[in-house]
Scaffold this motif. Structure first.
Motif, PDB file in Angstrom:
ATOM      1  N   LEU A  15       0.797  -1.076  -0.123  1.00  0.00           N
ATOM      2  CA  LEU A  15       0.156  -0.062  -0.023  1.00  0.00           C
ATOM      3  C   LEU A  15       0.854   1.425  -0.083  1.00  0.00           C
ATOM      4  O   LEU A  15       0.250   2.175  -0.336  1.00  0.00           O
ATOM      5  N   TRP A  31       0.974  -2.744   4.091  1.00  0.00           N
ATOM      6  CA  TRP A  31       0.380  -3.797   3.307  1.00  0.00           C
ATOM      7  C   TRP A  31      -1.014  -3.884   3.548  1.00  0.00           C
ATOM      8  O   TRP A  31      -1.483  -3.680   4.744  1.00  0.00           O
ATOM      9  N   GLU A  32      -1.874  -4.417   2.564  1.00  0.00           N
ATOM     10  CA  GLU A  32      -2.935  -5.217   2.668  1.00  0.00           C
ATOM     11  C   GLU A  32      -2.732  -6.697   2.864  1.00  0.00           C
ATOM     12  O   GLU A  32      -2.284  -7.052   1.823  1.00  0.00           O
ATOM     13  N   THR A  41      -9.325  -9.470   6.418  1.00  0.00           N
ATOM     14  CA  THR A  41      -8.775  -8.272   5.952  1.00  0.00           C
ATOM     15  C   THR A  41      -7.863  -7.497   6.794  1.00  0.00           C
ATOM     16  O   THR A  41      -8.723  -7.096   7.646  1.00  0.00           O
ATOM     17  N   LYS A  43      -4.805  -4.345   7.410  1.00  0.00           N
ATOM     18  CA  LYS A  43      -3.954  -3.595   6.861  1.00  0.00           C
ATOM     19  C   LYS A  43      -2.783  -3.161   7.684  1.00  0.00           C
ATOM     20  O   LYS A  43      -2.817  -3.204   9.151  1.00  0.00           O
ATOM     21  N   SER A  44      -1.370  -3.371   7.251  1.00  0.00           N
ATOM     22  CA  SER A  44      -0.365  -3.149   8.395  1.00  0.00           C
ATOM     23  C   SER A  44       0.206  -2.019   8.047  1.00  0.00           C
ATOM     24  O   SER A  44       0.568  -1.662   6.859  1.00  0.00           O
ATOM     25  N   GLY A  72      -8.255  -4.178  11.068  1.00  0.00           N
ATOM     26  CA  GLY A  72      -9.036  -4.924   9.781  1.00  0.00           C
ATOM     27  C   GLY A  72     -10.149  -5.515  10.362  1.00  0.00           C
ATOM     28  O   GLY A  72     -10.847  -5.182  11.440  1.00  0.00           O
TER      29      GLY A  72
END
Length: 96
Positions: A15, A31-32, A41, A43-44, A72
């Motif tokens: 991302l 990241w996703e 899901t 997000k990092s 997430g």
């Protein structure tokens, strides 16, 4: 509990990238993460973009490692956590 995942069981999508002024490496630091079978899901997001280590005097490997937060949904419910990510191989080939 734990569950073994094969590469086909999850998807990682960068991302956000951070480019090091010192090494020139371009790291995907956010990241996703998707695991469809778990309806998960995430997000990092890194706590800091610049978490690069340049180890010229020891292992001579340049890499990014550091603390990240995760947010997430799993099965429609919010989830969050903290973790650690290590990224290697973004500074080019290893040198002897």
């Amino acid at each position: 509990t734990t569950k073994h995942l094969q590469a086909k069981d999850f998807k990682l999508t960068p991302l956000k990238y951070w480019k090091s002024e010192k090494s020139g490496a371009n790291y995907p630091v956010a990241w996703e993460i998707s695991v469809p079978s778990e309806q998960l899901t995430l997000k990092s997001l890194p706590f800091l973009d610049n978490q690069e280590l340049i180890t010229n005097k020891s292992t001579r490997v340049t890499y990014w490692e550091g603390a990240s937060e995760f947010k997430g949904e799993k099965k429609g419910k919010p989830v969050s956590g903290k973790g650690y990510i290590e990224l290697t191989g973004y500074d080019g080939i290893l040198r002897e």
